[in-house]
Design a protein around this motif. Sequence first.
Motif, PDB file in Angstrom:
ATOM      1  N   VAL A 103       0.854  -1.177   0.000  1.00 33.76           N
ATOM      2  CA  VAL A 103       0.000   0.000   0.000  1.00 33.76           C
ATOM      3  C   VAL A 103       0.897   1.236   0.000  1.00 33.76           C
ATOM      4  N   VAL A 104       0.515   2.246  -0.736  1.00 31.51           N
ATOM      5  CA  VAL A 104       1.218   3.518  -0.710  1.00 31.51           C
ATOM      6  C   VAL A 104       0.506   4.406   0.299  1.00 31.51           C
ATOM      7  N   VAL A 105       1.263   4.911   1.295  1.00 29.24           N
ATOM      8  CA  VAL A 105       0.699   5.777   2.323  1.00 29.24           C
ATOM      9  C   VAL A 105       1.483   7.076   2.359  1.00 29.24           C
ATOM     10  N   SER A 106       0.847   8.099   2.863  1.00 28.71           N
ATOM     11  CA  SER A 106       1.493   9.388   3.018  1.00 28.71           C
ATOM     12  C   SER A 106       1.788   9.590   4.499  1.00 28.71           C
ATOM     13  N   ILE A 107       3.066   9.749   4.831  1.00 28.67           N
ATOM     14  CA  ILE A 107       3.485   9.997   6.207  1.00 28.67           C
ATOM     15  C   ILE A 107       4.248  11.302   6.216  1.00 28.67           C
ATOM     16  N   GLY A 108       3.719  12.269   6.925  1.00 27.44           N
ATOM     17  CA  GLY A 108       4.367  13.579   6.961  1.00 27.44           C
ATOM     18  C   GLY A 108       4.399  14.260   5.613  1.00 27.44           C
ATOM     19  N   GLY A 109       3.427  13.991   4.757  1.00 31.02           N
ATOM     20  CA  GLY A 109       3.359  14.600   3.439  1.00 31.02           C
ATOM     21  C   GLY A 109       4.252  13.947   2.393  1.00 31.02           C
ATOM     22  N   ARG A 110       4.948  12.866   2.771  1.00 34.26           N
ATOM     23  CA  ARG A 110       5.817  12.163   1.824  1.00 34.26           C
ATOM     24  C   ARG A 110       5.264  10.784   1.539  1.00 34.26           C
ATOM     25  N   LYS A 111       5.465  10.323   0.317  1.00 35.93           N
ATOM     26  CA  LYS A 111       4.958   9.017  -0.115  1.00 35.93           C
ATOM     27  C   LYS A 111       5.861   7.906   0.418  1.00 35.93           C
ATOM     28  N   HIS A 112       5.243   6.871   1.032  1.00 36.76           N
ATOM     29  CA  HIS A 112       5.969   5.705   1.528  1.00 36.76           C
ATOM     30  C   HIS A 112       5.229   4.443   1.086  1.00 36.76           C
ATOM     31  N   TRP A 113       5.958   3.339   0.998  1.00 34.97           N
ATOM     32  CA  TRP A 113       5.357   2.056   0.640  1.00 34.97           C
ATOM     33  C   TRP A 113       5.273   1.198   1.897  1.00 34.97           C
ATOM     34  N   LEU A 114       4.081   0.739   2.198  1.00 36.79           N
ATOM     35  CA  LEU A 114       3.828  -0.096   3.365  1.00 36.79           C
ATOM     36  C   LEU A 114       3.629  -1.528   2.894  1.00 36.79           C
ATOM     37  N   TRP A 115       4.437  -2.439   3.417  1.00 33.00           N
ATOM     38  CA  TRP A 115       4.343  -3.856   3.085  1.00 33.00           C
ATOM     39  C   TRP A 115       3.898  -4.588   4.340  1.00 33.00           C
ATOM     40  N   ARG A 116       2.898  -5.454   4.206  1.00 34.90           N
ATOM     41  CA  ARG A 116       2.405  -6.237   5.341  1.00 34.90           C
ATOM     42  C   ARG A 116       2.311  -7.702   4.948  1.00 34.90           C
ATOM     43  N   ALA A 117       2.813  -8.565   5.800  1.00 35.90           N
ATOM     44  CA  ALA A 117       2.621 -10.001   5.631  1.00 35.90           C
ATOM     45  C   ALA A 117       1.437 -10.386   6.513  1.00 35.90           C
ATOM     46  N   VAL A 118       0.390 -10.961   5.895  1.00 40.59           N
ATOM     47  CA  VAL A 118      -0.853 -11.275   6.599  1.00 40.59           C
ATOM     48  C   VAL A 118      -1.180 -12.746   6.382  1.00 40.59           C
ATOM     49  N   ASP A 119      -1.509 -13.464   7.478  1.00 42.59           N
ATOM     50  CA  ASP A 119      -1.870 -14.873   7.305  1.00 42.59           C
ATOM     51  C   ASP A 119      -3.328 -14.978   6.865  1.00 42.59           C
ATOM     52  N   GLN A 120      -3.785 -16.199   6.570  1.00 38.06           N
ATOM     53  CA  GLN A 120      -5.124 -16.369   6.001  1.00 38.06           C
ATOM     54  C   GLN A 120      -6.236 -15.999   6.972  1.00 38.06           C
ATOM     55  N   ALA A 121      -5.933 -15.904   8.270  1.00 35.07           N
ATOM     56  CA  ALA A 121      -6.936 -15.485   9.254  1.00 35.07           C
ATOM     57  C   ALA A 121      -6.964 -13.964   9.415  1.00 35.07           C
ATOM     58  N   GLY A 122      -6.071 -13.260   8.706  1.00 40.53           N
ATOM     59  CA  GLY A 122      -6.048 -11.807   8.781  1.00 40.53           C
ATOM     60  C   GLY A 122      -5.119 -11.251   9.842  1.00 40.53           C
ATOM     61  N   PHE A 123      -4.315 -12.093  10.487  1.00 42.06           N
ATOM     62  CA  PHE A 123      -3.383 -11.644  11.522  1.00 42.06           C
ATOM     63  C   PHE A 123      -2.124 -11.100  10.852  1.00 42.06           C
ATOM     64  N   VAL A 124      -1.704  -9.892  11.228  1.00 42.41           N
ATOM     65  CA  VAL A 124      -0.526  -9.257  10.640  1.00 42.41           C
ATOM     66  C   VAL A 124       0.727  -9.899  11.219  1.00 42.41           C
ATOM     67  N   LEU A 125       1.543 -10.511  10.357  1.00 42.75           N
ATOM     68  CA  LEU A 125       2.761 -11.191  10.785  1.00 42.75           C
ATOM     69  C   LEU A 125       3.949 -10.254  10.859  1.00 42.75           C
ATOM     70  N   ASP A 126       4.057  -9.318   9.903  1.00 46.09           N
ATOM     71  CA  ASP A 126       5.183  -8.393   9.878  1.00 46.09           C
ATOM     72  C   ASP A 126       4.814  -7.161   9.074  1.00 46.09           C
ATOM     73  N   VAL A 127       5.503  -6.054   9.351  1.00 41.94           N
ATOM     74  CA  VAL A 127       5.242  -4.779   8.693  1.00 41.94           C
ATOM     75  C   VAL A 127       6.577  -4.173   8.288  1.00 41.94           C
ATOM     76  N   LEU A 128       6.630  -3.574   7.101  1.00 40.73           N
ATOM     77  CA  LEU A 128       7.825  -2.883   6.627  1.00 40.73           C
ATOM     78  C   LEU A 128       7.389  -1.622   5.895  1.00 40.73           C
ATOM     79  N   VAL A 129       8.040  -0.491   6.206  1.00 44.82           N
ATOM     80  CA  VAL A 129       7.767   0.773   5.523  1.00 44.82           C
ATOM     81  C   VAL A 129       9.047   1.217   4.838  1.00 44.82           C
ATOM     82  N   GLN A 130       8.934   1.593   3.553  1.00 45.61           N
ATOM     83  CA  GLN A 130      10.081   2.059   2.787  1.00 45.61           C
ATOM     84  C   GLN A 130       9.752   3.379   2.121  1.00 45.61           C
ATOM     85  N   SER A 131      10.763   4.246   2.028  1.00 42.32           N
ATOM     86  CA  SER A 131      10.546   5.531   1.371  1.00 42.32           C
ATOM     87  C   SER A 131      10.630   5.421  -0.148  1.00 42.32           C
ATOM     88  N   ARG A 132      11.238   4.314  -0.649  1.00 40.38           N
ATOM     89  CA  ARG A 132      11.303   4.078  -2.089  1.00 40.38           C
ATOM     90  C   ARG A 132      10.689   2.730  -2.395  1.00 40.38           C
TER      91      ARG A 132
END
Length: 122
Positions: free
Chosen positions: A82-111
Amino acid sequence: MSTPNLYRRHRFPPDLIAHAVWLYFRFPLSLRMVEDLLAQRGIIVSHQMVRAWAEKFGRSIANTIRRRSTGRFDDKWHLDEVVVSIGGRKHWLWRAVDQAGFVLDVLVQSRCHCALINQNPV
């Protein structure tokens, strides 16, 4: 209090807040350790912010951890981008989600490194 109203008026997405609080309650980590772990993933927050989130959202996340600790993670998972705006800047949010919808890990990158993922090996 419903989930959208609970996270209303926060600068960070609910999944990031939940991940920070989950780290704090799930493992024996200090607030500064959680701050460092998030910074390593590109999420810049202060330990005081993590403390405030833990006070506000801790009970509901701790209850979720207690419920999940009896079971195991599901064997199927997928990666959300997902592309999100944090502080007016574009960031890419990556989430690993299992089949039950539980978030396993999160990573945010500026590029976005999407081209590296989609390349076919030669």
